[in-house]
Design a protein around this motif. Structure first.
Motif, short mmCIF file in Angstrom:
data_model
loop_
_atom_site.label_atom_id
_atom_site.label_comp_id
_atom_site.label_asym_id
_atom_site.label_seq_id
_atom_site.Cartn_x
_atom_site.Cartn_y
_atom_site.Cartn_z
N ARG A 134 0.84 -1.20 0.00
CA ARG A 134 0.00 0.00 0.00
C ARG A 134 0.88 1.25 0.00
NH1 ARG A 134 -5.13 -1.29 4.04
NH2 ARG A 134 -6.00 -2.99 2.77
N PRO A 135 0.43 2.34 -0.66
CA PRO A 135 -0.91 2.55 -1.22
C PRO A 135 -1.10 2.01 -2.64
CG PRO A 135 0.37 4.54 -1.48
CD PRO A 135 1.25 3.56 -0.74
N LEU A 136 -0.08 1.38 -3.23
CA LEU A 136 -0.20 0.91 -4.61
C LEU A 136 -1.34 -0.09 -4.77
CD1 LEU A 136 3.58 0.38 -5.49
CD2 LEU A 136 2.12 2.30 -6.15
N THR A 137 -1.57 -0.92 -3.73
CA THR A 137 -2.56 -1.99 -3.87
C THR A 137 -3.94 -1.61 -3.33
OG1 THR A 137 -1.66 -2.90 -1.80
CG2 THR A 137 -0.89 -3.87 -3.86
N LEU A 138 -4.15 -0.35 -3.01
CA LEU A 138 -5.48 0.06 -2.58
C LEU A 138 -6.47 0.00 -3.74
CD1 LEU A 138 -4.66 3.08 -0.24
CD2 LEU A 138 -5.51 0.82 0.43
N GLU A 139 -5.98 0.25 -4.94
CA GLU A 139 -6.86 0.26 -6.11
C GLU A 139 -6.40 -0.72 -7.19
OE1 GLU A 139 -7.12 4.25 -7.48
OE2 GLU A 139 -8.26 4.94 -5.73
N THR A 140 -5.24 -1.35 -6.98
CA THR A 140 -4.72 -2.30 -7.96
C THR A 140 -4.27 -3.57 -7.25
OG1 THR A 140 -3.90 -0.48 -9.34
CG2 THR A 140 -3.00 -2.66 -9.77
N PRO A 141 -4.73 -4.75 -7.66
CA PRO A 141 -4.26 -5.98 -7.02
C PRO A 141 -2.76 -6.18 -7.29
CG PRO A 141 -5.54 -6.49 -8.98
CD PRO A 141 -5.68 -5.02 -8.75
N LYS A 142 -2.05 -6.75 -6.32
CA LYS A 142 -0.59 -6.83 -6.43
C LYS A 142 -0.11 -7.53 -7.70
CE LYS A 142 1.83 -8.90 -3.13
NZ LYS A 142 2.69 -9.14 -1.95
N PRO A 143 -0.76 -8.60 -8.17
CA PRO A 143 -0.28 -9.23 -9.41
C PRO A 143 -0.33 -8.33 -10.64
CG PRO A 143 -1.68 -10.75 -8.19
CD PRO A 143 -1.82 -9.41 -7.54
N LEU A 144 -1.09 -7.23 -10.56
CA LEU A 144 -1.16 -6.30 -11.68
C LEU A 144 -0.25 -5.09 -11.50
CD1 LEU A 144 -4.95 -6.23 -12.70
CD2 LEU A 144 -3.10 -7.69 -13.53
N ILE A 145 0.47 -5.02 -10.36
CA ILE A 145 1.47 -3.96 -10.19
C ILE A 145 2.53 -4.15 -11.27
CG2 ILE A 145 3.27 -3.08 -8.68
CD1 ILE A 145 0.52 -2.33 -7.74
N THR A 146 2.91 -3.07 -11.91
CA THR A 146 3.87 -3.18 -13.01
C THR A 146 5.31 -3.16 -12.50
OG1 THR A 146 3.84 -0.79 -13.39
CG2 THR A 146 2.31 -2.14 -14.67
N VAL A 147 6.13 -3.92 -13.16
CA VAL A 147 7.57 -3.92 -12.95
C VAL A 147 8.21 -3.75 -14.31
CG1 VAL A 147 9.58 -5.26 -12.23
CG2 VAL A 147 7.49 -5.34 -10.87
N ALA A 148 8.97 -2.67 -14.48
CA ALA A 148 9.55 -2.35 -15.79
C ALA A 148 8.47 -2.28 -16.87
CB ALA A 148 10.63 -3.35 -16.16
N VAL A 199 -8.55 -15.73 -7.25
CA VAL A 199 -8.72 -14.28 -7.13
C VAL A 199 -9.64 -13.96 -5.97
CG1 VAL A 199 -8.29 -13.77 -9.57
CG2 VAL A 199 -10.61 -14.31 -8.83
N SER A 200 -9.40 -12.80 -5.35
CA SER A 200 -10.27 -12.32 -4.29
C SER A 200 -10.22 -10.80 -4.27
CB SER A 200 -9.86 -12.91 -2.93
OG SER A 200 -10.76 -12.50 -1.92
N TRP A 201 -9.20 -10.23 -3.61
CA TRP A 201 -9.08 -8.78 -3.51
C TRP A 201 -8.94 -8.15 -4.90
CZ3 TRP A 201 -9.92 -4.73 -0.62
CH2 TRP A 201 -9.22 -3.55 -0.84
N LEU A 202 -9.92 -7.32 -5.27
CA LEU A 202 -9.93 -6.66 -6.59
C LEU A 202 -9.76 -7.67 -7.71
CD1 LEU A 202 -7.67 -3.54 -5.73
CD2 LEU A 202 -10.17 -3.68 -5.71
N GLY A 203 -10.31 -8.87 -7.48
CA GLY A 203 -10.12 -9.96 -8.41
C GLY A 203 -10.67 -9.73 -9.80
#
Length: 232
Positions: free
Chosen positions: A12-26, A50-54
């Motif tokens: 957080r706060p990155l995962t408040l609106e985006t599920p962690k598997p969709l966080i971008t890397v490069a 899937v669950s959180w923001l699934g």
């Protein structure tokens, strides 16, 4: 199976609106790295819990056809933890051994190395990595290819020989035999398997990151940028 149901609270706060598997890397979502590598290794069917923001994950991944695979979803009203999520997804996974990958890691491990293995009924084969800074004590030790639990504080305990579970493994479905559905962590099942001499592993010395915090994400992006410049 890709494990993608967690809330990613440390991100957080990155995962408040985006599920962690969709966080971008490069510039690429974490889950994309896994799907591409799994399909390249010959995987034709993926199950994602899937669950959180699934719904965002389902919208992004779809049915898998753009990667050349079929994707199915195991939906959890609330996150069931690792073992609970796997147990709920077993009907989708079938009767053959399946590869399990945490969707919030990054690694250059070749999944083909596990897919080529044959494992005994009710057993599992884990990938273990060198201990990261956030887990210097490690999780397990390896005696040959047999996984053993770290004996904390035991006489002669050598922390240098401990390793960390990478969140990657090959599991026979019968590994979860007799487990009732519901919220359940994986570690007690791994410890039970250790006691019954049916948990095996291999050490992977290559690059692996648990992308669990913004700082680790930044460090990984720096590593990938340096690797790209070296290749160029």
């Amino acid at each position: 199976m890709l494990l993608a149901a967690g809330k990613g609270e440390r991100m957080r706060p990155l995962t408040l609106e985006t599920p962690k598997p969709l966080i971008t890397v490069a510039g690429k979502p974490l889950i994309d790295y896994h799907i591409e590598k799994l399909v390249a290794a010959g995987v034709a069917k993926l199950v994602i819990n899937v669950s959180w923001l699934g719904q965002q994950i389902e919208d992004h991944c779809g049915d898998g056809r753009r990667w050349g695979c079929a994707i199915y979803y195991s939906r959890e009203d609330t996150p069931l933890e690792t073992a609970g999520g796997i147990i709920q997804a077993l009907p989708l996974l079938g009767e053959q051994p399946f590869l399990l990958v945490n969707a919030d890691i990054w690694t250059d491990f070749a999944f083909e190395a596990l897919l080529k293995l044959s494992i005994e009924k009710s057993s599992a084969q884990l990938v273990l990595v060198d201990n990261p800074q956030h887990n210097t004590a490690g999780d397990f030790t390896l005696q040959g290819d047999t996984v053993e639990r770290v004996a904390r504080g035991a006489p002669g305990d050598s922390r240098e020989e401990t390793l960390t579970y990478a969140g990657i493994g090959l599991y026979d479905p019968l590994f979860f035999h007799g487990c009732t559905p519901g919220k359940r962590p994986l570690l007690p099942l791994l410890e039970r398997a250790i006691a019954e001499n049916r948990l095996f592993g291999k050490h992977y010395p290559g690059h692996w990151t648990d992308v669990g915090t913004p700082e680790r994400r930044s460090a990984l992006e720096q590593h990938l940028a340096e690797a790209a410049s070296t290749d160029a």
